[in-house]
Motif scaffolding. Structure first.
Motif, PDB file in Angstrom:
ATOM      1  N   UNK A 140     -34.009 -25.750  23.467  1.00 58.33           N
ATOM      2  CA  UNK A 140     -34.121 -27.026  24.187  1.00 58.33           C
ATOM      3  C   UNK A 140     -35.369 -27.072  25.055  1.00 58.33           C
ATOM      4  N   UNK A 141     -35.797 -25.913  25.504  1.00 57.57           N
ATOM      5  CA  UNK A 141     -36.987 -25.845  26.359  1.00 57.57           C
ATOM      6  C   UNK A 141     -38.232 -26.335  25.634  1.00 57.57           C
ATOM      7  N   UNK A 142     -38.291 -26.137  24.313  1.00 56.73           N
ATOM      8  CA  UNK A 142     -39.480 -26.564  23.559  1.00 56.73           C
ATOM      9  C   UNK A 142     -39.586 -28.088  23.500  1.00 56.73           C
ATOM     10  N   UNK A 173     -32.494 -24.426  30.746  1.00 56.39           N
ATOM     11  CA  UNK A 173     -33.520 -24.331  29.691  1.00 56.39           C
ATOM     12  C   UNK A 173     -34.234 -25.677  29.532  1.00 56.39           C
ATOM     13  N   UNK A 174     -33.471 -26.766  29.609  1.00 55.55           N
ATOM     14  CA  UNK A 174     -34.079 -28.101  29.568  1.00 55.55           C
ATOM     15  C   UNK A 174     -35.044 -28.263  30.741  1.00 55.55           C
ATOM     16  N   UNK A 175     -34.566 -27.874  31.929  1.00 54.42           N
ATOM     17  CA  UNK A 175     -35.370 -28.014  33.143  1.00 54.42           C
ATOM     18  C   UNK A 175     -36.637 -27.177  33.077  1.00 54.42           C
ATOM     19  N   UNK A 176     -36.527 -25.936  32.618  1.00 55.88           N
ATOM     20  CA  UNK A 176     -37.689 -25.041  32.576  1.00 55.88           C
ATOM     21  C   UNK A 176     -38.788 -25.602  31.682  1.00 55.88           C
ATOM     22  N   UNK A 177     -38.415 -26.064  30.497  1.00 56.33           N
ATOM     23  CA  UNK A 177     -39.411 -26.633  29.597  1.00 56.33           C
ATOM     24  C   UNK A 177     -40.025 -27.906  30.156  1.00 56.33           C
ATOM     25  N   UNK A 178     -39.195 -28.748  30.764  1.00 58.12           N
ATOM     26  CA  UNK A 178     -39.664 -30.001  31.357  1.00 58.12           C
ATOM     27  C   UNK A 178     -40.673 -29.730  32.468  1.00 58.12           C
TER      28      UNK A 178
END
Length: 331
Positions: A140-142, A173-178
Motif C-alpha cells: 500500500x505504501x507504493x 504503511x499508507x501513511x508512510x508512503x503518502x
C-alpha cells in the motif's frame, strides 16, 4: 440357424451393455473433471456496501464466477455476530478455500484453522505462520507514494491531511508512503495525521475532515473504509480536494476526488481463484502485490489538470518503483 441367431443376439446384447457401461463411466469422469472449486469468504467490518474493501473483494469473486466457473458464498459480521462463527459456518459448507478478509481476521482465522487442519484458508492483509493458512498482502505504501506526489505538487496551502481508520502497522504503511511522496516534491508541506479508531462510521470521518479543513488542509487522504467515505464527502462540501482508497472512489464525490489509491483486492482474489481452479490449491504460501505485480496503483487523475512536468514526475516515480530503483518506506 436358430442357435446361431440366438448366440448373435446374446453377443449383441452384451456388446450394447458393455458400451453402455463404458459410456456411463466416461460421463462420470467427465463430470468429476468439470467440477469447479468453491470459495467461502468472511467479509470485514462494514461488509458489502462499504464502497471500498469488501466491495472490491466481492467484485473479484464475481469475476472468478463469471470467467472461471468458481462458485462462492459469503458471510457478514452483521449476520454471524463474530468472525469466528462466520468462518466456522463456511468451513462446514466444505469450500476448497475459506477466506478471511482483513487484518482483524488473523486471530479468528487461526483459531478456526487449528481446529480444521485439512481445510485450506486465505488471510488477506496479514501473514500467518500456520501451514494451512495462505496470505495475501499489498504494498500500500507504493500506491500511497504516488498519491503523496499529487498532493505535494497541487496543494495551495502547503497543508495536507491523512485520516487512518486505526493506528496499526497496516494503516501506517499508507501513511508512510503518502508522507514520503509529499516530501519528495514539496519538503515545505505540513502533514496533519488523525486516526478515527473506526472503519465503519462516515459521520466520524466527516467530523475529522472538517477539523482538518478548518486548520487549512486542502487535500485529504483517508485510509479508513466507510469512515473515509465520510471524509471525502466533507471535502466536497467544503470545496477542498480528496483522494479515494482501495477502489476508484471518484463517483462518491465528483468535485473533490482527484484520484484514488487502487489496492486491487479484486485482482488478487481473482488470481487466487485462478490458481485454485487450475491446481486445486493456492500455489504459494504468501502472495504480495505491489506496483510491479499490478496489485496497487492509482486511478486516473481527474478534476485538476497536470502540467507536463507534473505528469512526467508521476510517470517516472511509477516506473522507478516498478523497476525496484525506488524504495518506498513502510513505516
Amino acid at each position: 440357424m436358430g442357435i446361431l441367431k440366438k448366440k448373435s443376439l446374446i453377443v449383441a446384447m452384451c456388446t450394447v451393455t458393455l458400451f453402455g457401461c463404458s459410456e456411463t463411466r466416461v460421463t462420470k469422469q467427465e463430470q468429476k473433471q468439470e467440477q469447479k472449486p468453491s470459495i467461502g469468504i468472511m467479509l470485514s467490518d462494514v461488509g458489502l456496501g462499504d464502497q471500498s474493501f469488501s466491495d472490491s473483494a466481492f467484485k473479484g469473486l464475481e469475476r472468478a464466477r463469471d470467467e472461471l466457473g468458481v462458485a462462492f458464498d459469503y458471510r457478514e459480521i452483521s449476520d454471524t455476530k463474530s468472525y469466528e462463527a462466520g468462518l466456522e459456518e463456511l468451513v462446514k459448507e466444505d469450500h476448497e478455500l475459506v477466506v478471511g478478509l482483513g487484518f482483524v481476521m488473523q486471530e479468528p482465522i487461526e483459531k478456526v484453522a487449528k481446529k480444521n487442519p485439512k481445510q485450506q484458508f486465505l488471510l488477506v492483509d496479514a501473514v500467518s505462520e500456520l501451514p494451512n493458512v495462505h496470505s495475501v498482502t499489498f504494498k500500500e505504501n507504493e500506491g500511497s507514494y504516488l498519491i503523496g506526489i499529487l498532493a505535494g505538487m497541487k496543494t495551495k496551502t502547503n497543508k495536507v491531511g491523512f485520516i487512518g481508520g486505526m493506528d496499526v502497522p497496516l494503516i501506517n504503511k499508507f501513511l508512510a508512503g503518502f508522507k514520503q511522496g509529499v516530501m519528495s516534491v514539496n519538503p515545505n508541506a505540513e502533514i496533519t495525521v488523525a486516526y478515527a479508531n473506526n472503519f465503519g462510521d462516515d459521520t466520524v470521518g466527516k467530523s475529522i475532515a472538517n477539523n482538518m479543513i478548518d486548520s487549512g488542509v486542502d487535500f485529504i487522504y483517508p485510509a479508513a473504509g466507510l469512515t473515509g467515505v465520510g471524509s471525502i464527502q466533507a471535502a466536497q462540501e467544503r470545496n477542498v480536494y480528496a483522494f479515494g482508497v482501495d477502489s476508484d472512489q471518484f463517483y462518491i464525490a465528483e468535485r473533490a476526488v482527484v484520484s484514488s489509491m487502487l489496492k486491487k483486492i479484486d485482482v488478487a482474489i481473482y488470481e487466487v481463484a485462478k490458481q485454485l481452479e487450475h491446481d486445486g490449491k493456492v500455489s504459494k504460501k504468501n502472495l504480495e502485490f505491489g506496483i510491479q505485480e499490478k496489485g496497487v496503483g492509482i486511478a486516473p487523475v481527474r478534476i485538476l489538470p497536470l502540467t507536463e512536468t507534473e505528469q512526467t514526475a508521476l510517470q517516472n516515480a511509477t516506473k522507478d518503483i516498478a523497476s525496484g530503483t525506488k524504495q518506498v518506506d513502510e513505516k
